[in-house]
Write a protein that holds these residues in place. Structure first.
Motif, PDB file in Angstrom:
ATOM      1  N   ASP A   2       3.362   7.862 -13.643  1.00 40.52           N
ATOM      2  CA  ASP A   2       4.109   8.584 -12.615  1.00 40.52           C
ATOM      3  C   ASP A   2       3.322   8.710 -11.306  1.00 40.52           C
ATOM      4  O   ASP A   2       3.859   8.465 -10.232  1.00 40.52           O
ATOM      5  CB  ASP A   2       4.468   9.997 -13.099  1.00 40.52           C
ATOM      6  CG  ASP A   2       5.528   9.976 -14.185  1.00 40.52           C
ATOM      7  OD1 ASP A   2       6.260   8.965 -14.274  1.00 40.52           O
ATOM      8  OD2 ASP A   2       5.619  10.958 -14.940  1.00 40.52           O
ATOM      9  N   TYR A  24      -3.249   5.057  -4.886  1.00 46.51           N
ATOM     10  CA  TYR A  24      -3.277   3.591  -4.988  1.00 46.51           C
ATOM     11  C   TYR A  24      -4.298   2.988  -4.020  1.00 46.51           C
ATOM     12  O   TYR A  24      -4.998   2.039  -4.363  1.00 46.51           O
ATOM     13  CB  TYR A  24      -1.885   2.996  -4.744  1.00 46.51           C
ATOM     14  CG  TYR A  24      -1.899   1.480  -4.791  1.00 46.51           C
ATOM     15  CD1 TYR A  24      -2.401   0.814  -5.911  1.00 46.51           C
ATOM     16  CD2 TYR A  24      -1.455   0.709  -3.720  1.00 46.51           C
ATOM     17  CE1 TYR A  24      -2.456  -0.573  -5.965  1.00 46.51           C
ATOM     18  CE2 TYR A  24      -1.502  -0.678  -3.760  1.00 46.51           C
ATOM     19  CZ  TYR A  24      -2.006  -1.308  -4.882  1.00 46.51           C
ATOM     20  OH  TYR A  24      -2.061  -2.680  -4.933  1.00 46.51           O
ATOM     21  N   MET A  62       0.680   7.095  -9.998  1.00 47.48           N
ATOM     22  CA  MET A  62       0.416   5.877  -9.225  1.00 47.48           C
ATOM     23  C   MET A  62       1.606   5.572  -8.331  1.00 47.48           C
ATOM     24  O   MET A  62       1.432   5.111  -7.204  1.00 47.48           O
ATOM     25  CB  MET A  62       0.158   4.704 -10.171  1.00 47.48           C
ATOM     26  CG  MET A  62      -0.148   3.427  -9.447  1.00 47.48           C
ATOM     27  SD  MET A  62      -1.834   3.396  -8.810  1.00 47.48           S
ATOM     28  CE  MET A  62      -2.492   2.140  -9.901  1.00 47.48           C
ATOM     29  N   GLY A  63       2.808   5.834  -8.824  1.00 47.11           N
ATOM     30  CA  GLY A  63       4.027   5.577  -8.053  1.00 47.11           C
ATOM     31  C   GLY A  63       4.444   6.755  -7.191  1.00 47.11           C
ATOM     32  O   GLY A  63       5.566   6.781  -6.692  1.00 47.11           O
ATOM     33  N   SER A  64       3.571   7.749  -7.046  1.00 48.27           N
ATOM     34  CA  SER A  64       3.925   8.921  -6.240  1.00 48.27           C
ATOM     35  C   SER A  64       2.918   9.182  -5.137  1.00 48.27           C
ATOM     36  O   SER A  64       3.146  10.042  -4.296  1.00 48.27           O
ATOM     37  CB  SER A  64       3.981  10.183  -7.110  1.00 48.27           C
ATOM     38  OG  SER A  64       4.625   9.947  -8.326  1.00 48.27           O
ATOM     39  N   SER A  65       1.799   8.464  -5.159  1.00 50.64           N
ATOM     40  CA  SER A  65       0.729   8.793  -4.216  1.00 50.64           C
ATOM     41  C   SER A  65       0.119   7.544  -3.601  1.00 50.64           C
ATOM     42  O   SER A  65      -0.706   6.874  -4.206  1.00 50.64           O
ATOM     43  CB  SER A  65      -0.372   9.577  -4.944  1.00 50.64           C
ATOM     44  OG  SER A  65      -1.498   9.717  -4.105  1.00 50.64           O
ATOM     45  N   PRO A  66       0.529   7.209  -2.376  1.00 50.51           N
ATOM     46  CA  PRO A  66      -0.089   6.052  -1.709  1.00 50.51           C
ATOM     47  C   PRO A  66      -1.605   6.196  -1.608  1.00 50.51           C
ATOM     48  O   PRO A  66      -2.332   5.212  -1.662  1.00 50.51           O
ATOM     49  CB  PRO A  66       0.565   6.056  -0.324  1.00 50.51           C
ATOM     50  CG  PRO A  66       1.836   6.795  -0.483  1.00 50.51           C
ATOM     51  CD  PRO A  66       1.577   7.823  -1.550  1.00 50.51           C
ATOM     52  N   LEU A  94       0.834  -1.210   0.000  1.00 50.28           N
ATOM     53  CA  LEU A  94       0.000   0.000   0.000  1.00 50.28           C
ATOM     54  C   LEU A  94       0.862   1.252   0.000  1.00 50.28           C
ATOM     55  O   LEU A  94       0.489   2.265  -0.559  1.00 50.28           O
ATOM     56  CB  LEU A  94      -0.947   0.002   1.207  1.00 50.28           C
ATOM     57  CG  LEU A  94      -2.075  -1.037   1.146  1.00 50.28           C
ATOM     58  CD1 LEU A  94      -2.871  -1.052   2.449  1.00 50.28           C
ATOM     59  CD2 LEU A  94      -3.015  -0.756  -0.030  1.00 50.28           C
ATOM     60  N   MET A 103       3.780   0.864  -3.601  1.00 53.90           N
ATOM     61  CA  MET A 103       3.192   1.096  -4.925  1.00 53.90           C
ATOM     62  C   MET A 103       3.044   2.588  -5.165  1.00 53.90           C
ATOM     63  O   MET A 103       3.238   3.060  -6.280  1.00 53.90           O
ATOM     64  CB  MET A 103       1.826   0.412  -5.001  1.00 53.90           C
ATOM     65  CG  MET A 103       1.156   0.587  -6.331  1.00 53.90           C
ATOM     66  SD  MET A 103       1.841  -0.490  -7.596  1.00 53.90           S
ATOM     67  CE  MET A 103       0.445  -1.586  -7.800  1.00 53.90           C
ATOM     68  N   GLY A 104       2.712   3.325  -4.123  1.00 52.66           N
ATOM     69  CA  GLY A 104       2.538   4.765  -4.245  1.00 52.66           C
ATOM     70  C   GLY A 104       3.821   5.553  -4.022  1.00 52.66           C
ATOM     71  O   GLY A 104       3.783   6.761  -3.837  1.00 52.66           O
ATOM     72  N   SER A 105       4.963   4.865  -3.997  1.00 58.63           N
ATOM     73  CA  SER A 105       6.232   5.561  -3.782  1.00 58.63           C
ATOM     74  C   SER A 105       7.228   5.287  -4.891  1.00 58.63           C
ATOM     75  O   SER A 105       8.300   5.894  -4.917  1.00 58.63           O
ATOM     76  CB  SER A 105       6.889   5.123  -2.468  1.00 58.63           C
ATOM     77  OG  SER A 105       5.947   5.018  -1.441  1.00 58.63           O
ATOM     78  N   SER A 106       6.896   4.357  -5.789  1.00 58.19           N
ATOM     79  CA  SER A 106       7.896   3.932  -6.767  1.00 58.19           C
ATOM     80  C   SER A 106       7.282   3.788  -8.154  1.00 58.19           C
ATOM     81  O   SER A 106       6.651   2.777  -8.468  1.00 58.19           O
ATOM     82  CB  SER A 106       8.495   2.590  -6.340  1.00 58.19           C
ATOM     83  OG  SER A 106       9.302   2.080  -7.385  1.00 58.19           O
ATOM     84  N   PRO A 107       7.461   4.789  -9.010  1.00 53.79           N
ATOM     85  CA  PRO A 107       6.956   4.659 -10.387  1.00 53.79           C
ATOM     86  C   PRO A 107       7.526   3.431 -11.086  1.00 53.79           C
ATOM     87  O   PRO A 107       6.847   2.808 -11.900  1.00 53.79           O
ATOM     88  CB  PRO A 107       7.432   5.944 -11.060  1.00 53.79           C
ATOM     89  CG  PRO A 107       7.637   6.921  -9.955  1.00 53.79           C
ATOM     90  CD  PRO A 107       8.084   6.095  -8.774  1.00 53.79           C
TER      91      PRO A 107
END
Lengths: 489, 489
Positions: free
Chosen positions: B245, B254, B247-251, A244, A247-251
């Protein structure tokens, strides 16, 4: 490499596998008609079953003689066919059930899954490369099956490093001793190979499968991380992540998830995992999320953008379906297939055919149990292979193969000679059930107490350090010789 | 609220919708047997069709009389039934095709989709709230359908703000004038309401659907963003994001995707989007990603964690299936249903039944066309509703309803009176096809040149500013009265 040919089914067309299957089916029939040697028929049937599994893996459909493969046709599960055993153990990520009191038939599982048995030669090789005695889980066949481990060892010996990946589905705060098995073994691998490790907490999976909120699942991930950290992992070489959060921290992680999702159809996950049309789309696409950490490009902060660092996954064999899928996809998206080391299952206190459950405190030894609870549970609930009366036991001996206390000792008693003596004495009747249980209590009480002491030392800050995406402090293999700085390519 | 009752099918059980359907079907039969008024039969049939769509939306299955709903049963698409028109326009996110030269029958579409027509009363209300003349797209029925717009206006008038969400699938670098329609209109909405806007670039969707690499799709997202920015959006109130971008920047984003994915089954996306078992799991789960920006909690940096800011989505009507699904899910995960404003389709230069394609430069006017190219394309390729000879045209006049040049002018000529005069003169034969085309050329050449000038000013740095997740500089409605700082709850 001894890895089974079927594992490479991904490189054959569905049509080719279909034709191979038809040929094998005919051979089985011929052997039967010819009243051939039973072992020959058995081997031919085993290959047939293996081919059928491969066929379902790559087409999502069951093999039907005379019906060559067609994408999009309806999958019909006809259950075990005439050639297969009627009493097949159930082993998938959500269900494990054995038909025998001795537990799952792991040799049959190796054949069904198309993996390779961990032979003595591989244990010897691991000892040699590691430069120390093999872990008791290897010596005793608790890790019993693998895929491509020789390949990662070959590369390691050529100074090409690999990394470790394991995980946990955080479905409750209550972890039991069995949950530690993959982590105890992974820590040993990390120590002897001195390599990076990523640990996935699939809190998103638990949210999708269980009646829990996102917040609960995430909370359990954080709590379970403390128990995992207490196993002694090196913070400089270990990255633990919640899906959770990560996924939201790593493009780059999401990019790999999407790549995998593009190359797996509903038919395939239906064939591999048994999903149905009534399942939510989150479950259907989740396997890609468990697959993604198998590729080093999912962790650019660790591997500096390198896409080719091989991955070795120690896990219980019920997780293998995820990685069969992953290995099938890998070459199609330009990545290396992960290697695997599979463990057997940890038995419930009440016996291998019972289920361990966080809601039944007597189903296992939990990591929060007091010495008194451990003693009482083992005395009252550990399934015994002993005889009903003292006289009978002395006369005929107990059965260590179904005795849960003996099984637990094979997991946790380090001394091989002592374990063998216990087996002999128990089998002969010289050792009584109560004495065997006493030995297990004496083993687990200090072990759990020590775990609790270490867990207490794990602060929220420690968890944060392990769970922050960051470079890890390690040298890629090629750097070790030259004492160079970590590779920055 | 005039919004159709069927839209609330989510709050009825499948069984209740089934029963309502059966009753409506019986009523249609009775009316037919009684040889009732044609308009009455028509209205009853329309409601029946609407109920069938709702039924399929919530169960993923087609209605069958006498077969009450069962989750998990096989979906059978029997095509249009006896009550439905045989010549139904196809309108979904991937296919739009009209059966008539005048284009899609939008009134029928409103009935099929269960949305509401934008009546004069709503246009008047928008004018009043906005404090200025309605945009020509509203005055001319180019935005023709909506869901719940009265509700967001009610809230706006009570000083409860809403935000805007629109998007683009970046499948190529070549955008044509038709692609600007939602953005031109959204900019007007942003200006008159002074509210935040989020723009989703679905580069992940394009990767899943097209034969392109992730890098290509992401590159197109960045290039298309420049054309969108050139429409004049306020960087202080606008966040543009690439899915790959963000999706991988915002928990939080997601988390919302997973929430939606848990509450939509394969049966449902099969019913709504026509997915099959051969589709990849990425396509199957993608609708959740297009749904997530409809909820303000997906953008904590903008809405400071508020989960209740309503969303208004201006889009072409082919995107409605995504938001029917979103509106069905919203109450089940504790969120507000997004409101919608639907536009008609922009016709291809060769006529409404032709397709616009980036690979056919003559299929539309592209944003990169030179004045000469614009002139030549319109002269040579714009489908004409004029007569074959000058004499015939002067005698009988042209047909503006099928004339693409006239259609384009309804999109881009601001002056209502001039447009009406052109229609009259063309219909009477006073205005020739060549003259009509000339008026379009004179309209588009400066418009496209101005767009190109503005696009040239958009630097990579500007794109980065728009695409960086950040707080937006705006006041929530309640703050405006008090001139307070932005809300920080």
């Amino acid at each position: 490499m001894a890895d089974c040919q079927c594992d490479d089914a991904g490189s054959l067309s569905p049509r080719e596998v279909h034709d191979r299957l038809t040929a094998q089916r005919d051979q089985v029939r011929t052997l039967k008609e010819d009243m051939a040697d039973k072992a020959d028929i058995g081997a031919a049937v085993q290959l047939l079953v293996k081919l059928k599994l491969d066929y379902k893996l790559i087409t999502g459909q069951d093999y039907k003689a005379g019906s060559p493969p067609s994408e999009g046709s309806v999958v019909q599960d006809n259950g075990p066919s005439e050639e297969e055993d009627a009493d097949v153990d159930t082993v998938d990520p959500w269900n494990v059930s054995a038909t025998s009191a001795k537990g799952v038939d792991y040799d049959k599982l190796i054949v069904r899954f198309g993996s390779s048995k961990i032979e003595k030669a591989l244990v010897d090789r691991l000892e040699k490369v590691a430069g120390q005695k093999a872990h008791r889980f290897l010596r005793r066949g608790i890790f019993f099956s693998h895929r491509d481990v020789h390949q990662v060892l070959d590369a390691y010996e050529r100074n090409n490093p690999f990394y470790l990946y394991t995980g946990r589905g955080p479905s409750s705060e209550a972890m039991h001793v069995g949950h530690l098995i993959p982590f105890i073994f992974t820590k040993w691998l990390q120590d002897v190979f001195d390599i990076p490790l990523v640990i996935q907490m699939t809190d998103d999976e638990k949210y999708l499968w269980k009646d829990m909120t996102l917040e609960q699942c995430h909370h359990y991930a954080m709590e379970n991380a403390k128990d995992i950290i207490a196993c002694g992992f090196d913070v400089n070489k270990t990255f633990i992540f919640s899906d959770l959060d990560y996924m939201g921290s790593s493009p780059e992680f999401y990019r790999n998830v999407v790549k995998i999702q593009k190359h797996v159809t509903f038919n395939q996950v239906k064939g591999i995992f048994g999903f149905t049309e009534s399942d939510c789309i989150g479950k259907i696409s989740f396997p890609a999320i468990q697959a993604a950490p198998s590729f080093s490009s999912s962790f650019p902060q660790i591997f500096k953008g390198r896409k080719d660092v091989p991955c070795l996954i120690p896990c219980a064999i019920d997780q293998d379906p995820y990685f069969r899928m992953t290995r099938d996809v890998a070459p199609r998206i330009g990545y290396t297939k992960p290697a695997l080391l599979h463990s057997t299952f940890f038995p419930a206190l009440g016996g291998v055919q019972r289920k361990m459950s966080a809601s039944d405190p007597n189903s296992s030894i939990f990591l929060t149990d007091t010495p008194k609870q451990i003693e009482n549970k083992i005395k009252q609930h550990a399934f015994s292979g002993g005889k009903d009366t003292l006289e009978e036991h002395r006369a005929h001996g107990g059965d260590p193969d179904v005795d849960v206390s003996f099984m637990y000792l094979t997991f946790f008693l380090e001394d091989d000679e002592e374990l063998e003596k216990i087996r002999r004495d128990y089998t002969s009747g010289a050792l009584l059930s109560g004495e065997l249980k006493k030995r297990l209590i004496d083993t687990l009480q200090p072990m759990i107490a020590e775990h609790q002491r270490k867990r207490k030392e794990v602060t929220d800050d420690t968890v944060k350090r392990f769970m922050t995406p960051r470079p890890l402090n390690y040298l890629l293999g090629n750097d070790k010789d030259t004492n160079a700085n970590p590779v920055t390519m």
